[in-house]
Design a protein around this motif. Structure first.
Motif, mmCIF file in Angstrom:
data_model
loop_
_atom_site.group_PDB
_atom_site.id
_atom_site.type_symbol
_atom_site.label_atom_id
_atom_site.label_comp_id
_atom_site.label_asym_id
_atom_site.label_seq_id
_atom_site.Cartn_x
_atom_site.Cartn_y
_atom_site.Cartn_z
ATOM 1 N N TYR A 114 -27.866 45.780 27.600
ATOM 2 C CA TYR A 114 -27.066 44.567 27.775
ATOM 3 C C TYR A 114 -25.598 44.959 27.899
ATOM 4 C CZ TYR A 114 -30.997 41.517 26.870
ATOM 5 O OH TYR A 114 -32.191 40.850 26.973
ATOM 6 N N TYR A 115 -24.963 44.382 28.906
ATOM 7 C CA TYR A 115 -23.563 44.660 29.190
ATOM 8 C C TYR A 115 -22.760 43.363 29.142
ATOM 9 C CZ TYR A 115 -25.412 48.930 31.361
ATOM 10 O OH TYR A 115 -26.053 50.124 31.614
ATOM 11 N N LYS A 136 -34.852 48.318 37.421
ATOM 12 C CA LYS A 136 -34.541 46.966 37.906
ATOM 13 C C LYS A 136 -33.051 46.826 38.139
ATOM 14 C CE LYS A 136 -38.467 44.593 35.780
ATOM 15 N NZ LYS A 136 -38.891 43.417 34.971
ATOM 16 N N GLU A 137 -32.702 45.811 38.911
ATOM 17 C CA GLU A 137 -31.296 45.546 39.161
ATOM 18 C C GLU A 137 -30.663 44.863 37.941
ATOM 19 O OE1 GLU A 137 -31.372 45.036 44.031
ATOM 20 O OE2 GLU A 137 -30.834 43.352 42.748
ATOM 21 N N ARG A 138 -29.352 44.980 37.884
ATOM 22 C CA ARG A 138 -28.631 44.293 36.819
ATOM 23 C C ARG A 138 -28.706 42.789 37.073
ATOM 24 N NH1 ARG A 138 -23.179 47.077 34.781
ATOM 25 N NH2 ARG A 138 -24.724 48.738 34.803
ATOM 26 N N GLU A 139 -29.012 42.021 36.031
ATOM 27 C CA GLU A 139 -29.162 40.585 36.201
ATOM 28 C C GLU A 139 -28.303 39.813 35.214
ATOM 29 O OE1 GLU A 139 -33.254 39.474 35.649
ATOM 30 O OE2 GLU A 139 -33.337 40.219 33.588
ATOM 31 N N ALA A 163 -33.828 45.710 27.517
ATOM 32 C CA ALA A 163 -32.893 46.148 28.544
ATOM 33 C C ALA A 163 -31.630 46.669 27.874
ATOM 34 C CB ALA A 163 -32.529 44.994 29.483
ATOM 35 N N TRP A 207 -16.017 46.163 32.531
ATOM 36 C CA TRP A 207 -17.355 46.295 31.975
ATOM 37 C C TRP A 207 -17.323 47.128 30.694
ATOM 38 C CZ3 TRP A 207 -21.856 44.167 33.918
ATOM 39 C CH2 TRP A 207 -21.738 43.544 35.159
ATOM 40 N N PRO A 226 -22.566 40.457 39.642
ATOM 41 C CA PRO A 226 -21.874 41.510 38.874
ATOM 42 C C PRO A 226 -20.722 42.148 39.645
ATOM 43 C CG PRO A 226 -24.060 42.235 39.555
ATOM 44 C CD PRO A 226 -23.978 40.787 39.864
ATOM 45 N N PHE A 240 -24.759 40.576 31.101
ATOM 46 C CA PHE A 240 -25.774 41.012 32.060
ATOM 47 C C PHE A 240 -26.742 41.943 31.336
ATOM 48 C CE2 PHE A 240 -24.105 39.697 36.228
ATOM 49 C CZ PHE A 240 -22.839 39.286 35.856
ATOM 50 N N ARG A 241 -27.853 42.175 31.969
ATOM 51 C CA ARG A 241 -28.785 43.152 31.409
ATOM 52 C C ARG A 241 -29.443 43.932 32.549
ATOM 53 N NH1 ARG A 241 -33.550 39.161 29.008
ATOM 54 N NH2 ARG A 241 -34.634 38.750 30.985
ATOM 55 N N GLN A 242 -29.872 45.127 32.215
ATOM 56 C CA GLN A 242 -30.522 45.972 33.201
ATOM 57 C C GLN A 242 -31.653 46.736 32.543
ATOM 58 O OE1 GLN A 242 -27.909 48.582 35.407
ATOM 59 N NE2 GLN A 242 -29.368 48.683 37.099
#
Length: 124
Positions: A93-94, A42-45, A91, A114, A108, A36-38
């Motif tokens: 990145y997770y 912005k929201e995490r996507e 962003a 995480w 998510p 995911f990235r944030q």
């Protein structure tokens, strides 16, 4: 399972980075892994996901053809190869893990584990 991301950094537009998500603590090969990235404000996507064996992969439309997710269960690591990077890819990145697989890869809230995140900055 504990997850640790690495490989982020500063890169110019059009450049490449490879992120790694190293896991420890439980049987890594039982887990589906998502990236995911944030970005700020912005929201995490969802970016990409891979099932336990690596035989199934999933991508968001905005990274298809540019990013590749893979895994090496012998090394307890999932990779995200990012090519043709754009400033909008900037962003944190997770990586996230869910035993077997999340019921929806893009959500998510369905992942139990995480990492702390790694910053990716793409300059124009």
């Amino acid at each position: 399972v504990q997850l640790v991301e690495s490989g982020g950094g500063l890169v110019q537009t059009g450049g490449s980075l490879r992120l790694s998500c190293a896991a420890s603590g439980r049987t890594f090969s039982n887990y589906g892994i998502g990236w995911f990235r944030q970005a700020p404000g912005k929201e995490r996507e969802f970016v990409a996901g891979i099932n336990w064996s690596g035989g199934l992969t999933y991508y968001s439309d905005f990274v298809k053809g540019r990013f590749t997710i893979s895994r090496d269960n012998a090394k307890n690591t999932v990779y995200l190869q990012m090519n043709s990077l754009k400033p909008e890819d900037t962003a944190v990145y997770y990586c996230a893990g869910e035993k077997y697989a999340p019921t929806s890869w893009a959500r998510p809230d369905l992942y139990d584990y995480w990492g702390q995140g790694t910053q990716v900055t793409v300059s124009s």
